[in-house]
Design a protein around this motif. Structure first.
Motif, mmCIF file in Angstrom:
data_model
loop_
_atom_site.group_PDB
_atom_site.id
_atom_site.type_symbol
_atom_site.label_atom_id
_atom_site.label_comp_id
_atom_site.label_asym_id
_atom_site.label_seq_id
_atom_site.Cartn_x
_atom_site.Cartn_y
_atom_site.Cartn_z
ATOM 1 N N ASN A 123 0.834 -1.201 0.000
ATOM 2 C CA ASN A 123 0.000 0.000 0.000
ATOM 3 C C ASN A 123 0.877 1.263 0.000
ATOM 4 N N GLU A 124 0.259 2.392 -0.272
ATOM 5 C CA GLU A 124 0.997 3.660 -0.424
ATOM 6 C C GLU A 124 1.759 4.076 0.838
ATOM 7 N N PRO A 125 1.167 4.036 2.038
ATOM 8 C CA PRO A 125 1.935 4.418 3.241
ATOM 9 C C PRO A 125 3.166 3.531 3.456
ATOM 10 N N ALA A 126 3.024 2.238 3.213
ATOM 11 C CA ALA A 126 4.166 1.328 3.373
ATOM 12 C C ALA A 126 5.238 1.638 2.335
ATOM 13 N N ARG A 127 4.824 1.946 1.108
ATOM 14 C CA ARG A 127 5.759 2.294 0.036
ATOM 15 C C ARG A 127 6.516 3.578 0.386
ATOM 16 N N GLU A 128 5.800 4.561 0.911
ATOM 17 C CA GLU A 128 6.442 5.826 1.292
ATOM 18 C C GLU A 128 7.425 5.629 2.435
ATOM 19 N N LYS A 129 7.074 4.791 3.417
ATOM 20 C CA LYS A 129 7.968 4.511 4.542
ATOM 21 C C LYS A 129 9.238 3.808 4.054
ATOM 22 N N LEU A 130 9.080 2.834 3.182
ATOM 23 C CA LEU A 130 10.226 2.125 2.626
ATOM 24 C C LEU A 130 11.098 3.075 1.809
ATOM 25 N N SER A 131 10.469 3.904 1.005
ATOM 26 C CA SER A 131 11.199 4.876 0.192
ATOM 27 C C SER A 131 12.006 5.827 1.078
ATOM 28 N N SER A 132 11.409 6.249 2.177
ATOM 29 C CA SER A 132 12.088 7.148 3.110
ATOM 30 C C SER A 132 13.301 6.469 3.738
ATOM 31 N N ASP A 158 16.051 6.276 1.171
ATOM 32 C CA ASP A 158 16.624 7.599 0.997
ATOM 33 C C ASP A 158 17.637 7.914 2.102
ATOM 34 N N VAL A 159 17.276 7.613 3.338
ATOM 35 C CA VAL A 159 18.166 7.848 4.473
ATOM 36 C C VAL A 159 19.442 7.021 4.326
ATOM 37 N N ALA A 160 19.304 5.762 3.965
ATOM 38 C CA ALA A 160 20.459 4.879 3.822
ATOM 39 C C ALA A 160 21.394 5.349 2.708
ATOM 40 N N VAL A 161 20.829 5.779 1.594
ATOM 41 C CA VAL A 161 21.654 6.257 0.475
ATOM 42 C C VAL A 161 22.406 7.527 0.883
ATOM 43 N N LYS A 162 21.716 8.465 1.540
ATOM 44 C CA LYS A 162 22.371 9.703 1.981
ATOM 45 C C LYS A 162 23.495 9.416 2.972
ATOM 46 N N GLU A 170 26.955 13.943 14.321
ATOM 47 C CA GLU A 170 25.814 14.241 15.193
ATOM 48 C C GLU A 170 24.572 14.561 14.381
ATOM 49 N N ASN A 171 24.733 15.022 13.145
ATOM 50 C CA ASN A 171 23.595 15.393 12.300
ATOM 51 C C ASN A 171 23.518 14.502 11.072
ATOM 52 N N LYS A 172 23.617 13.197 11.293
ATOM 53 C CA LYS A 172 23.509 12.245 10.199
ATOM 54 C C LYS A 172 22.103 12.287 9.623
ATOM 55 N N PRO A 173 21.959 11.929 8.348
ATOM 56 C CA PRO A 173 20.617 11.923 7.742
ATOM 57 C C PRO A 173 19.660 11.001 8.507
ATOM 58 N N THR A 174 18.448 11.480 8.690
ATOM 59 C CA THR A 174 17.411 10.674 9.333
ATOM 60 C C THR A 174 16.165 10.772 8.478
ATOM 61 N N GLU A 175 15.137 10.062 8.859
ATOM 62 C CA GLU A 175 13.896 10.115 8.106
ATOM 63 C C GLU A 175 13.245 11.489 8.218
ATOM 64 N N ARG A 176 13.658 12.281 9.191
ATOM 65 C CA ARG A 176 13.065 13.606 9.387
ATOM 66 C C ARG A 176 13.766 14.685 8.591
ATOM 67 N N ASN A 177 15.033 14.517 8.194
ATOM 68 C CA ASN A 177 15.717 15.588 7.448
ATOM 69 C C ASN A 177 16.325 15.119 6.189
#
Length: 64
Positions: free
Chosen positions: A2-11, A14-18, A57-64
C-alpha cells in the motif's frame, strides 16, 4: 504494497543512500583524495582539504 508502506520504505532507502554517500565523502577526505561535485551548473573538484568533515551528530534521518 500500500501507499503508506511504500512511502515509509522509500524514506528508509533515501536515508540509507544519503548516509552511504556521506560516509564515502568522509572516507575520501580522510584518505586525502579529491572529489568532484556539481556546483552552479558546472563540475568542481574539491581537494581533501576543501571537504568539510562529516558531522556525525547530524547524520541523515527520516526527518531531514
Amino acid at each position: 504494497m500500500n501507499e503508506p508502506a511504500r512511502e515509509k520504505l522509500s524514506s528508509k532507502i533515501d536515508v540509507a543512500v544519503k548516509a552511504a554517500i556521506a560516509e564515502a565523502i568522509e572516507k575520501h577526505r580522510r584518505l586525502g583524495q579529491s572529489i568532484s561535485i556539481w556546483q552552479d551548473g558546472k563540475v568542481v573538484t574539491l581537494t581533501a582539504d576543501q571537504i568539510p568533515p562529516l558531522d556525525r551528530e547530524n547524520k541523515p534521518t527520516e526527518r531531514n
